[in-house]
Design an enzyme around this catalytic site. Sequence first.
Site, PDB file in Angstrom:
ATOM      1  N   HIS A 277      41.343  41.364  33.604  1.00  0.00           N
ATOM      2  CA  HIS A 277      41.453  41.316  31.919  1.00  0.00           C
ATOM      3  C   HIS A 277      39.812  41.491  31.533  1.00  0.00           C
ATOM      4  O   HIS A 277      39.560  41.144  30.415  1.00  0.00           O
ATOM      5  CB  HIS A 277      42.143  40.186  31.356  1.00  0.00           C
ATOM      6  CG  HIS A 277      42.958  40.840  30.392  1.00  0.00           C
ATOM      7  ND1 HIS A 277      44.415  40.997  30.317  1.00  0.00           N
ATOM      8  CD2 HIS A 277      42.686  41.069  28.984  1.00  0.00           C
ATOM      9  CE1 HIS A 277      44.751  41.423  29.247  1.00  0.00           C
ATOM     10  NE2 HIS A 277      44.024  41.648  28.246  1.00  0.00           N
ATOM     11  N   GLY A 310      34.769  45.649  34.375  1.00  0.00           N
ATOM     12  CA  GLY A 310      33.215  45.830  34.546  1.00  0.00           C
ATOM     13  C   GLY A 310      32.759  47.129  35.044  1.00  0.00           C
ATOM     14  O   GLY A 310      31.623  47.430  35.248  1.00  0.00           O
TER      15      GLY A 310
END
Length: 386
Positions: A277, A310
Site C-alpha cells: 500500500h 515506490g
Amino acid sequence: MLERVACINDFRELARRRLPRMVFDYIDGAVGDETTARRNRQALDQVLLQQEVLVDVSRRSVASELFGQAVAMPVVIGPTGLNGAYWRNGDLCLARAAQSRNIPFVMSTAATVGLSTLVEAAGPMRWFQLYMLKDRVLNECLLERLVAEGFSVLELTVDTAVAGRRNRDIRNGFTLPFRWTLPNLWDTARHPQWALAMLQQGAPSLKLFAESIGTLPQGKTISEVMAQQISSSFTWHDLEWLRARWPGKLVLKGIATAVQTRQAISMGIDGVVVSNHGGRQQEGSRASIESLPEVVDAAGGQCTVLIDSGFRNGADIAKALALGADGVQLGRATLYALSAAGEVGVCRALDILSAELDQAMALSGAVSIAQLRGRATSFPVSESVI
C-alpha cells in the site's frame, strides 16, 4: 512549464508548491515513521539492471498485454482515493490520460466522482478497486452496477483490515469533508490556485461511497472515515462469496508471500498485486520489490502478477518486469503529475515513464518486455539505511 519537467521528482516538487500542506502530505505521507515507504525506495535502488552491449536493439517496443488486453506499456494507473482534492475532477483526468495512452486506469471505491460519470471517461479498459464493506448487500449492489457498466477487472484490496495510522494526516487533521482550522485556512490562502479550483468545483467528497452506502461518511481523519465502512472480518473463506458473484477477472491487491499467492490461485483468483500500500498500512514491513520474486515463483505463470509501491521512473518499472512482474501499478507518480498540471501533467508523466522504460530496456539488450525477464539482480536492503 511542462517542457522543463524531466522526471517524476520534478512533478513532486511542483505538486508540493501548488497544494496546501494537508493535501500534499496525504499524497506524500505514509504510516507511522514512514520506514516502510523508505524501504520501498531503497529496495528498488538495490535492484541492479543487467547492462548489455553490442546487441541490435534498433527495433523495440514496450507494448504488452494484461488480462488479454493489448496495452501500450505494462503500466496501470492504480487505484487512489480523493483524487478530486488534488485537481478539479481528478478521477476523470486520470481516466482520460490512461485512455489516451492506452493503459488501464483503476477506479477507486474512494473516488470523488460517481460511477456513471467515470465510465464516460474510462474508455474500454474498465478496472475497479473494491473495499469490502461491512454490509454485504451494499457490496452486491455495487458489483451488479460494475457488471452492467462493463468493468472487466476487479481488484479487491486485502491489506486494509484496519486503517494505517498516518501521522501526517493526524497532525494536519486531514479528512473529507475538509475540517478547517486556523492553520489550514492560512495555508490554503497561501495556495490561491488550488483554493480557486476548489471553489469552482465545490469541496470534494467521497461520492462513490455516498452512492454505495446512501450517505457521506465523515470522521476526524481519512483513516477514520474508511474504518467506519470497511469490513475487518472478511477472510479467505469469504472470498468464495466474491468469486461466485464476480464474472470478470478477480485480482487481490496486497499480496506479499508465496503462501498467499498459492492460496489465491487455489480459489480461482486471476491475478495478484504485490503491494504494501505504498508504505501506508503496516509500519516495518518488507518492500514490495523484495516480496516480488517469491510471489512470481509461487504463481508459476498461473496468474497475472502486478506490483506497486515506490515506483518513480522507467528503470524501476524495468526492474520489476525483469524480476518477473507482468505489470506495474502507479500511485504517487501519477498523483504528483495530476496535482501539478491535471490531465496534461499525467499524460506528460506517462510519456516520461515510457521513454525511460524504453531506454532501460534497450540498454539491457532487450527489444521487448518479454526479453527483459531475468535481466536484473536484487540485493538485500541494508538495515543501516532504513
